[in-house]
Write a protein that holds these residues in place. Structure first.
Motif, PDB file in Angstrom:
ATOM      1  N   LEU A 178      -6.048  -8.739   6.948  1.00  0.00           N
ATOM      2  CA  LEU A 178      -6.592  -8.742   5.596  1.00  0.00           C
ATOM      3  C   LEU A 178      -7.177  -7.385   5.213  1.00  0.00           C
ATOM      4  O   LEU A 178      -6.941  -6.874   4.117  1.00  0.00           O
ATOM      5  CB  LEU A 178      -7.669  -9.829   5.476  1.00  0.00           C
ATOM      6  N   THR A 179      -7.968  -6.808   6.097  1.00  0.00           N
ATOM      7  CA  THR A 179      -8.560  -5.483   5.867  1.00  0.00           C
ATOM      8  C   THR A 179      -8.647  -4.745   7.196  1.00  0.00           C
ATOM      9  O   THR A 179      -8.576  -5.349   8.271  1.00  0.00           O
ATOM     10  CB  THR A 179      -9.980  -5.574   5.264  1.00  0.00           C
ATOM     11  N   LEU A 180      -8.855  -3.435   7.096  1.00  0.00           N
ATOM     12  CA  LEU A 180      -9.004  -2.596   8.291  1.00  0.00           C
ATOM     13  C   LEU A 180     -10.152  -1.629   8.081  1.00  0.00           C
ATOM     14  O   LEU A 180     -10.225  -0.970   7.039  1.00  0.00           O
ATOM     15  CB  LEU A 180      -7.714  -1.814   8.558  1.00  0.00           C
ATOM     16  N   THR A 181     -11.047  -1.566   9.058  1.00  0.00           N
ATOM     17  CA  THR A 181     -12.092  -0.542   9.075  1.00  0.00           C
ATOM     18  C   THR A 181     -11.912   0.299  10.324  1.00  0.00           C
ATOM     19  O   THR A 181     -11.938  -0.225  11.446  1.00  0.00           O
ATOM     20  CB  THR A 181     -13.506  -1.155   9.075  1.00  0.00           C
ATOM     21  N   LEU A 284       0.666   0.697   4.808  1.00  0.00           N
ATOM     22  CA  LEU A 284      -0.368  -0.338   4.728  1.00  0.00           C
ATOM     23  C   LEU A 284      -0.733  -0.632   3.274  1.00  0.00           C
ATOM     24  O   LEU A 284      -0.952   0.283   2.481  1.00  0.00           O
ATOM     25  CB  LEU A 284      -1.624   0.102   5.496  1.00  0.00           C
ATOM     26  N   LYS A 285      -0.822  -1.905   2.937  1.00  0.00           N
ATOM     27  CA  LYS A 285      -1.135  -2.307   1.565  1.00  0.00           C
ATOM     28  C   LYS A 285      -2.486  -3.016   1.468  1.00  0.00           C
ATOM     29  O   LYS A 285      -2.800  -3.618   0.440  1.00  0.00           O
ATOM     30  CB  LYS A 285      -0.046  -3.255   1.047  1.00  0.00           C
ATOM     31  N   ILE A 286      -3.261  -2.968   2.515  1.00  0.00           N
ATOM     32  CA  ILE A 286      -4.535  -3.678   2.579  1.00  0.00           C
ATOM     33  C   ILE A 286      -5.692  -2.720   2.307  1.00  0.00           C
ATOM     34  O   ILE A 286      -5.528  -1.491   2.405  1.00  0.00           O
ATOM     35  CB  ILE A 286      -4.722  -4.316   3.971  1.00  0.00           C
ATOM     36  N   PRO A 287      -6.873  -3.236   1.947  1.00  0.00           N
ATOM     37  CA  PRO A 287      -8.047  -2.365   1.829  1.00  0.00           C
ATOM     38  C   PRO A 287      -8.401  -1.731   3.169  1.00  0.00           C
ATOM     39  O   PRO A 287      -8.563  -2.439   4.165  1.00  0.00           O
ATOM     40  CB  PRO A 287      -9.152  -3.320   1.367  1.00  0.00           C
ATOM     41  N   VAL A 288      -8.488  -0.421   3.192  1.00  0.00           N
ATOM     42  CA  VAL A 288      -8.800   0.310   4.422  1.00  0.00           C
ATOM     43  C   VAL A 288     -10.050   1.154   4.200  1.00  0.00           C
ATOM     44  O   VAL A 288     -10.123   1.921   3.232  1.00  0.00           O
ATOM     45  CB  VAL A 288      -7.623   1.211   4.862  1.00  0.00           C
ATOM     46  N   LEU A 289     -11.014   0.996   5.087  1.00  0.00           N
ATOM     47  CA  LEU A 289     -12.239   1.787   5.060  1.00  0.00           C
ATOM     48  C   LEU A 289     -12.257   2.706   6.271  1.00  0.00           C
ATOM     49  O   LEU A 289     -12.032   2.252   7.398  1.00  0.00           O
ATOM     50  CB  LEU A 289     -13.465   0.867   5.082  1.00  0.00           C
ATOM     51  N   ILE A 290     -12.528   3.978   6.037  1.00  0.00           N
ATOM     52  CA  ILE A 290     -12.563   4.959   7.120  1.00  0.00           C
ATOM     53  C   ILE A 290     -13.969   5.539   7.196  1.00  0.00           C
ATOM     54  O   ILE A 290     -14.451   6.154   6.244  1.00  0.00           O
ATOM     55  CB  ILE A 290     -11.521   6.073   6.893  1.00  0.00           C
ATOM     56  N   ILE A 311      -3.236   7.234   4.459  1.00  0.00           N
ATOM     57  CA  ILE A 311      -3.298   5.845   3.997  1.00  0.00           C
ATOM     58  C   ILE A 311      -3.664   5.816   2.520  1.00  0.00           C
ATOM     59  O   ILE A 311      -4.777   6.186   2.132  1.00  0.00           O
ATOM     60  CB  ILE A 311      -4.311   5.028   4.815  1.00  0.00           C
ATOM     61  N   GLN A 312      -2.758   5.382   1.691  1.00  0.00           N
ATOM     62  CA  GLN A 312      -2.980   5.351   0.250  1.00  0.00           C
ATOM     63  C   GLN A 312      -4.098   4.378  -0.108  1.00  0.00           C
ATOM     64  O   GLN A 312      -4.225   3.313   0.461  1.00  0.00           O
ATOM     65  CB  GLN A 312      -1.694   4.935  -0.466  1.00  0.00           C
ATOM     66  N   ASN A 313      -4.905   4.807  -1.075  1.00  0.00           N
ATOM     67  CA  ASN A 313      -5.983   3.967  -1.615  1.00  0.00           C
ATOM     68  C   ASN A 313      -7.054   3.604  -0.589  1.00  0.00           C
ATOM     69  O   ASN A 313      -7.788   2.629  -0.784  1.00  0.00           O
ATOM     70  CB  ASN A 313      -5.407   2.678  -2.226  1.00  0.00           C
ATOM     71  N   SER A 314      -7.127   4.345   0.504  1.00  0.00           N
ATOM     72  CA  SER A 314      -8.194   4.094   1.483  1.00  0.00           C
ATOM     73  C   SER A 314      -9.515   4.634   0.960  1.00  0.00           C
ATOM     74  O   SER A 314      -9.559   5.574   0.165  1.00  0.00           O
ATOM     75  CB  SER A 314      -7.852   4.742   2.826  1.00  0.00           C
ATOM     76  N   LYS A 315     -10.596   4.012   1.403  1.00  0.00           N
ATOM     77  CA  LYS A 315     -11.942   4.462   1.059  1.00  0.00           C
ATOM     78  C   LYS A 315     -12.544   5.183   2.264  1.00  0.00           C
ATOM     79  O   LYS A 315     -12.243   4.845   3.418  1.00  0.00           O
ATOM     80  CB  LYS A 315     -12.826   3.271   0.692  1.00  0.00           C
ATOM     81  N   LEU A 340     -18.491  -4.715   2.186  1.00  0.00           N
ATOM     82  CA  LEU A 340     -17.977  -4.357   0.859  1.00  0.00           C
ATOM     83  C   LEU A 340     -16.462  -4.209   0.889  1.00  0.00           C
ATOM     84  O   LEU A 340     -15.762  -4.628  -0.046  1.00  0.00           O
ATOM     85  CB  LEU A 340     -18.627  -3.055   0.377  1.00  0.00           C
ATOM     86  N   ASN A 341     -15.943  -3.619   1.961  1.00  0.00           N
ATOM     87  CA  ASN A 341     -14.487  -3.460   2.090  1.00  0.00           C
ATOM     88  C   ASN A 341     -13.802  -4.817   2.235  1.00  0.00           C
ATOM     89  O   ASN A 341     -12.742  -5.064   1.650  1.00  0.00           O
ATOM     90  CB  ASN A 341     -14.171  -2.592   3.301  1.00  0.00           C
TER      91      ASN A 341
END
Length: 348
Positions: A178-181, A284-290, A311-315, A340-341
């Motif tokens: 679902l998401t990746l941090t 990757l198409k999921i929300p990614v926080l770095i 990674i596109q659209n990563s935060k 939040l991610n």
């Protein structure tokens, strides 16, 4: 002639003695200076009943013929989802600070953590030199745990080498992720365009290994772990959780299998077998926080910046006064960013 030879041998002996004394001085009188109250805190922990650090449902799965230990901790009320944690190199599941776990569970999420092969209660692989395991193998161990617990969707949080394992999991299990941090990690740790780890770190770790490892004891093992944290802190300045670290180390020594001296070599080999994942991460198409610390002496923040560019659209979230560690004073802020991610995915 004999007198000359004797004199030369005597000079060489004196030189070697001076060199040895100098080396002893360097090893035992330099390096990280532990907090002034360290001895008192350690003594209190050693002489006090240990708290129970495994509070959830624990068990084993068999993955690729290896027994893998896991713990699943559920929230008291509504379960908003599952967070799967991946720790760093040569460290077991208990290295996650209790405050970090409590924050995630307290936010309503089931948290799963597990011991990598070679650590904790999982199998300590004996024939790893002939058949080394990879980052992908560590990821598959996590898949086996999720299958056993009937978890179909998961949020991933990986730290250092654990970030690489989490990336591998996300690439291979897009339908489950679902998401990746990613915390202080890399998409290609041997990227020649990026800075390498500080060369002094290897020497610093060698020094504390000798200083506290020659005469093994509970107290020295705790001090070695604390010294390692101080080295990984770099030039950041924050107080260590001496009591929490002492309790985790002592719990491992008394109630688990202790520490595997080959774990670092095994995991280092696993990392070396892991190629660049930049191409796969682009998809990757999921929300990614770095997340990364600006003071990290082991994995340069440039690795996370490169990861973010791939990674596109990563935060991204860069923390000042943070090394290659989870500083106690920043755990609230870090877990808040993770939640939040996760909630970003829930809002979509």
């Amino acid at each position: 002639m004999k007198k000359l030879l004797f004199r030369l041998l005597k000079i060489c002996g004196i030189a070697l003695l001076i060199l040895l004394i100098g080396l002893i001085v360097v090893i035992f009188f330099t390096g990280p200076k532990l907090p002034a109250n360290t001895d008192t805190i350690i003594e209190n922990v050693i002489n006090t009943e240990l708290p129970e650090l495994v509070k959830g449902k624990s068990g084993y799965v068999i993955s690729d013929g290896h027994k893998i230990w896991y713990e699943s901790i559920s929230p008291k009320e509504t379960n908003k989802g599952t967070i799967l944690l991946f720790m760093g190199m040569a460290t077991d599941a208990l290295m996650w600070p209790q405050a970090f776990i409590d924050e995630l569970v307290g936010s309503g999420y089931q948290v799963i953590r597990y011991d990598y092969r070679g650590t904790g209660q999982s199998d300590w692989v004996k024939d790893w030199r002939n058949k080394p395991y990879s980052i992908a193998d560590l990821s598959k161990d996590a898949e086996s745990i999720l299958d056993t617990l009937n978890v179909s969707k998961v949020h991933l949080v990986g730290l250092s080498m654990g970030g690489m394992v989490a990336q591998e999991f996300a690439i291979d299990n897009a339908d489950k992720t679902l998401t990746l941090t990613s915390i202080m990690s890399s998409g290609n740790i041997v990227d020649k365009e990026l800075p390498e780890a500080s060369k002094s770190i290897v020497f610093d770790f060698t020094k504390i290994g000798i200083k506290y490892g020659i005469f093994q004891s509970e107290k020295n093992t705790i001090k070695m772990m604390l010294s390692a944290q101080m080295i990984l802190r770099g030039d950041a300045q924050y107080d260590l959780d001496v009591k929490g670290t002492a309790e985790r180390v002592l719990y491992n020594l008394r109630k688990r299998k202790g520490y595997n001296q080959d774990a670092s070599k095994q995991h280092d080999q696993a990392v070396k077998l892991w190629d660049s994942r930049y191409d796969e991460l682009k998809d990757l198409k999921i929300p990614v926080l770095i997340i990364h610390g600006l003071n990290d002496p082991l994995v340069s923040i440039e690795h996370s910046k490169k990861l973010a560019s791939v990674i596109q659209n990563s935060k991204t979230k860069w923390f000042n006064n943070m090394g290659h560690d989870l500083p106690p004073n920043l755990i609230d802020s870090i877990t808040r960013e993770i939640i939040l991610n996760i909630e970003m995915k829930a809002d979509k």
